[in-house]
Scaffold this motif. Structure first.
Motif, PDB file in Angstrom:
ATOM      1  N   ALA A 174       8.310  62.589  28.033  1.00 15.84           N
ATOM      2  CA  ALA A 174       8.639  61.116  28.266  1.00 15.84           C
ATOM      3  C   ALA A 174       8.482  60.520  26.820  1.00 15.84           C
ATOM      4  N   SER A 175       9.170  61.240  25.947  1.00 10.38           N
ATOM      5  CA  SER A 175       9.280  60.777  24.558  1.00 10.38           C
ATOM      6  C   SER A 175      10.587  61.114  24.020  1.00 10.38           C
ATOM      7  N   MET A 176      10.761  60.844  22.677  1.00 11.78           N
ATOM      8  CA  MET A 176      11.957  61.281  22.140  1.00 11.78           C
ATOM      9  C   MET A 176      12.187  62.656  21.288  1.00 11.78           C
ATOM     10  N   PHE A 177      11.001  63.307  21.430  1.00 14.49           N
ATOM     11  CA  PHE A 177      10.690  64.578  20.864  1.00 14.49           C
ATOM     12  C   PHE A 177       9.389  65.239  21.052  1.00 14.49           C
ATOM     13  N   ALA A 178       9.238  66.681  21.065  1.00 18.83           N
ATOM     14  CA  ALA A 178       7.960  67.209  21.197  1.00 18.83           C
ATOM     15  C   ALA A 178       7.445  67.888  20.028  1.00 18.83           C
ATOM     16  N   SER A 179       6.313  67.809  19.685  1.00 19.96           N
ATOM     17  CA  SER A 179       5.584  68.388  18.686  1.00 19.96           C
ATOM     18  C   SER A 179       4.828  69.630  19.136  1.00 19.96           C
ATOM     19  N   ASN A 180       5.245  70.816  18.604  1.00 20.97           N
ATOM     20  CA  ASN A 180       4.989  71.978  19.264  1.00 20.97           C
ATOM     21  C   ASN A 180       4.176  73.106  18.088  1.00 20.97           C
ATOM     22  N   PHE A 181       3.464  73.894  18.827  1.00 17.84           N
ATOM     23  CA  PHE A 181       3.215  74.966  17.891  1.00 17.84           C
ATOM     24  C   PHE A 181       3.030  76.258  19.028  1.00 17.84           C
ATOM     25  N   THR A 182       3.664  77.501  18.365  1.00 24.68           N
ATOM     26  CA  THR A 182       3.649  78.589  19.324  1.00 24.68           C
ATOM     27  C   THR A 182       2.256  79.568  18.953  1.00 24.68           C
ATOM     28  N   VAL A 183       1.676  80.088  19.808  1.00 22.52           N
ATOM     29  CA  VAL A 183       0.446  80.805  19.246  1.00 22.52           C
ATOM     30  C   VAL A 183       0.705  82.000  20.212  1.00 22.52           C
ATOM     31  N   LYS A 184       0.075  83.189  19.643  1.00 20.06           N
ATOM     32  CA  LYS A 184       0.212  84.536  20.320  1.00 20.06           C
ATOM     33  C   LYS A 184      -0.849  84.286  21.553  1.00 20.06           C
ATOM     34  N   ASP A 185      -0.480  85.084  22.474  1.00 17.22           N
ATOM     35  CA  ASP A 185      -1.406  84.728  23.826  1.00 17.22           C
ATOM     36  C   ASP A 185      -2.839  85.177  23.692  1.00 17.22           C
ATOM     37  N   SER A 186      -2.805  86.344  22.747  1.00 19.42           N
ATOM     38  CA  SER A 186      -4.148  87.005  22.607  1.00 19.42           C
ATOM     39  C   SER A 186      -4.977  86.198  21.684  1.00 19.42           C
ATOM     40  N   HIS A 187      -4.461  85.018  20.945  1.00 24.72           N
ATOM     41  CA  HIS A 187      -5.362  83.925  20.275  1.00 24.72           C
ATOM     42  C   HIS A 187      -5.518  82.578  20.923  1.00 24.72           C
ATOM     43  N   PHE A 188      -5.345  82.756  22.068  1.00 28.05           N
ATOM     44  CA  PHE A 188      -6.078  81.511  22.681  1.00 28.05           C
ATOM     45  C   PHE A 188      -6.581  81.740  24.315  1.00 28.05           C
ATOM     46  N   GLU A 189      -7.823  80.972  24.555  1.00 31.28           N
ATOM     47  CA  GLU A 189      -8.524  81.175  25.701  1.00 31.28           C
ATOM     48  C   GLU A 189      -8.959  79.935  26.355  1.00 31.28           C
ATOM     49  N   HIS A 190      -8.831  80.297  27.852  1.00 28.28           N
ATOM     50  CA  HIS A 190      -9.389  78.839  28.615  1.00 28.28           C
ATOM     51  C   HIS A 190     -11.021  78.884  28.316  1.00 28.28           C
ATOM     52  N   THR A 191     -11.650  77.852  27.956  1.00 25.02           N
ATOM     53  CA  THR A 191     -13.108  77.409  28.179  1.00 25.02           C
ATOM     54  C   THR A 191     -13.364  76.988  29.341  1.00 25.02           C
ATOM     55  N   ARG A 192     -12.350  75.993  29.901  1.00 25.01           N
ATOM     56  CA  ARG A 192     -12.758  75.465  31.141  1.00 25.01           C
ATOM     57  C   ARG A 192     -11.432  75.054  31.747  1.00 25.01           C
ATOM     58  N   GLY A 193     -11.203  74.811  33.066  1.00 27.43           N
ATOM     59  CA  GLY A 193     -10.189  74.074  33.903  1.00 27.43           C
ATOM     60  C   GLY A 193      -9.003  75.104  34.253  1.00 27.43           C
ATOM     61  N   LYS A 194      -8.985  76.370  33.702  1.00 22.40           N
ATOM     62  CA  LYS A 194      -7.714  77.166  33.987  1.00 22.40           C
ATOM     63  C   LYS A 194      -7.354  76.989  35.447  1.00 22.40           C
ATOM     64  N   ASP A 195      -8.586  76.990  36.308  1.00 22.20           N
ATOM     65  CA  ASP A 195      -8.244  76.850  37.792  1.00 22.20           C
ATOM     66  C   ASP A 195      -7.789  75.286  38.080  1.00 22.20           C
ATOM     67  N   ARG A 196      -7.698  74.387  37.170  1.00 22.85           N
ATOM     68  CA  ARG A 196      -7.346  73.174  37.433  1.00 22.85           C
ATOM     69  C   ARG A 196      -5.774  72.816  36.912  1.00 22.85           C
ATOM     70  N   LEU A 197      -5.241  73.756  36.355  1.00 21.28           N
ATOM     71  CA  LEU A 197      -3.782  73.927  35.887  1.00 21.28           C
ATOM     72  C   LEU A 197      -2.739  74.093  37.191  1.00 21.28           C
ATOM     73  N   LYS A 198      -1.665  73.376  37.201  1.00 19.39           N
ATOM     74  CA  LYS A 198      -0.983  73.380  38.149  1.00 19.39           C
ATOM     75  C   LYS A 198       0.428  73.915  37.318  1.00 19.39           C
ATOM     76  N   THR A 199       1.381  74.620  37.912  1.00 19.96           N
ATOM     77  CA  THR A 199       2.738  75.034  37.115  1.00 19.96           C
ATOM     78  C   THR A 199       3.951  74.584  37.802  1.00 19.96           C
ATOM     79  N   PHE A 200       4.931  74.486  37.019  1.00 20.75           N
ATOM     80  CA  PHE A 200       6.403  74.199  37.460  1.00 20.75           C
ATOM     81  C   PHE A 200       7.131  75.039  36.384  1.00 20.75           C
ATOM     82  N   SER A 201       8.123  75.768  37.061  1.00 23.94           N
ATOM     83  CA  SER A 201       8.983  76.626  36.440  1.00 23.94           C
ATOM     84  C   SER A 201      10.327  76.436  36.816  1.00 23.94           C
ATOM     85  N   GLN A 202      11.393  76.470  35.917  1.00 24.20           N
ATOM     86  CA  GLN A 202      12.587  76.528  36.288  1.00 24.20           C
ATOM     87  C   GLN A 202      13.528  76.941  35.079  1.00 24.20           C
TER      88      GLN A 202
END
Length: 179
Positions: A63-91
């Motif tokens: 909902a903005s004019m651009f996104a500020s992003n970073f890519t990280v290796k999946d092995s280098h981030f972890e969920h400390t809380r709320g993984k079960d609170r995430l909803k997904t949308f794929s297309q």
């Protein structure tokens, strides 16, 4: 209007959102949704790239004019809380590569925590603004590239000092090697 500390080398975790337990130390930092229900820990040595994207999908999903992003290796981030609170949308209909992009949102506040693309196995795309230590936004996570410049709005002249710009995302382009 309050601003951060003059010394950008020190952690700066402002009052932003409802979480009060964000931190940054020893090469790791937290990323938290607006309501605080979802929190990740990122190992900064796993950051692959930092970039601003002006594509139509990033504009619409943020909902903005651009996104500020970073890519990280999946092995280098972890969920400390709320993984079960995430909803997904794929297309894949509006993704330039035609490959599916799955978005992970906090079910409570709607913050987009990260995206996972079929085209980019082994990495996730996170939003710089979710990282709690705002000094990292200006240092380690400062965008090095700007993508989809052909779709940039005319009143934004682009990110100053980026290493590379791309009119669009080349179909064969792979993520940059680790920093």
């Amino acid at each position: 209007m309050a601003s951060g500390p003059a010394d950008k080398s020190e952690p700066y975790i402002p009052l932003a959102g409802l979480a009060r337990d964000g931190w940054s130390k020893d090469g790791k930092a937290t990323a938290t949704c607006y309501c605080g229900a979802v929190q990740l820990i990122i190992s900064l040595d796993g950051v692959v790239n930092t970039f601003v994207c002006n594509c139509a999908d990033c504009r619409k999903i943020t909902a903005s004019m651009f996104a500020s992003n970073f890519t990280v290796k999946d092995s280098h981030f972890e969920h400390t809380r709320g993984k079960d609170r995430l909803k997904t949308f794929s297309q894949s209909q509006t993704i330039a590569s035609g490959k599916a992009m799955t978005n992970y949102f906090c079910e409570n506040c709607g913050t987009l925590m990260y995206r996972v693309g079929e085209r980019f196995p082994g990495v996730s795309i996170l939003r710089i603004g979710t990282v709690d230590d705002f000094s990292l936004h200006e240092s380690t996570l400062r965008p090095r590239e700007e993508h989809w410049t052909k779709d940039r709005v005319c009143w934004f002249t682009g990110v100053q000092g980026v290493e590379e710009t791309f009119e669009a995302q080349a179909p064969g382009r792979k993520p940059r090697p680790a920093m």
